[in-house]
Design a protein around this motif. Sequence first.
Motif, short mmCIF file in Angstrom:
data_model
loop_
_atom_site.label_atom_id
_atom_site.label_comp_id
_atom_site.label_asym_id
_atom_site.label_seq_id
_atom_site.Cartn_x
_atom_site.Cartn_y
_atom_site.Cartn_z
N ALA A 33 -26.72 -36.75 2.93
CA ALA A 33 -26.08 -37.41 4.07
C ALA A 33 -26.42 -38.87 4.32
O ALA A 33 -25.95 -39.45 5.27
N ILE A 88 -19.45 -47.45 5.50
CA ILE A 88 -20.60 -48.23 5.96
C ILE A 88 -20.94 -49.34 4.95
O ILE A 88 -21.09 -50.51 5.32
N HIS A 104 -29.18 -46.98 4.18
CA HIS A 104 -28.94 -46.29 5.46
C HIS A 104 -29.68 -44.95 5.48
O HIS A 104 -29.61 -44.21 4.49
N HIS A 106 -31.24 -41.40 7.95
CA HIS A 106 -31.17 -40.53 9.13
C HIS A 106 -32.53 -39.87 9.32
O HIS A 106 -32.61 -38.65 9.31
N HIS A 171 -27.74 -42.36 15.81
CA HIS A 171 -27.34 -42.11 14.43
C HIS A 171 -28.49 -42.33 13.44
O HIS A 171 -28.92 -41.39 12.79
ZN LIG Z 1 -25.19 -41.98 8.70
#
Ligand SMILES: [Zn+2]
Length: 253
Positions: A33, A88, A104, A106, A171
């Motif tokens: 993800a 993104i 990026h 999470h 996020h």
């Molecule tokens: Zn994300």
Amino acid sequence: MERRIPAKEMKVRTDLAACYRLIEHYGMSDLLASHISARVPGTNDEFLLNPYGMCFDEITASDLLRVNYDGEVLDETNYSLSTAAFNIHSAVLKGRPDLTCALHTHTVAGMAVSAIEEGILPLNQLAIAFYKRVAYHDYEGPASREGGVDECAALQRDLGPEKKCMVLHNHGLLTAGETIAEAFGLMRRLEKTCETQMYTMAMNAGGGTMRKVSYETCEEYYKIQGQRGRGRHDAAWPALLRKLDKIDPSYKH
Ligand SMILES: [Zn+2]
């Protein structure tokens, strides 16, 4: 016919695959993800992303997907492209020609800090390195939604022309660099900052009094930091590659 990968592109692919392995090694991955991208050298509109369906610790240089700003995958592959990743990363790389890599995550700490209004607090020496250097982006739904055009424009606007770090509210985190090493180095420090903030705020809630670095010191530190570039991140990169080589050098293939 299978395409022969140019040497300069292979170098970027190797560094990017290493970055995926390092994000996994330092506990910042999230199965399928989250994502990291790098611009294909010598092109204006091509970049590399992870094949959707592979975990970070198995990605190799030649596995990475080469895509363009229209979202087309340019080489033969058995894997697909993640729409969220495309939205993104195309937004960041298109909006900031000065940068070559976007990362990026999470993580628990990143998501926790992303969910407080104040964002990154000046709680320690590591945190104040991000003073005035972090952009914030409001959550408006999943980045994977169809089209994603408004989200891309909002990401570009919020990151602005200079910043390299971003908290995506509710996020996660995003860093970008002139090199893959810089994007990784910034993320490792931003992650540690969020983790430390989480502990400090928990101790504060438990009765300890939180001490913030003063406004004047933050301003002073900001001025000094202004003269520091990506050097320290680039300097650490060869050592990080040696570390990976000892663990599993297969990322190079
Ligand atoms: Zn994300």
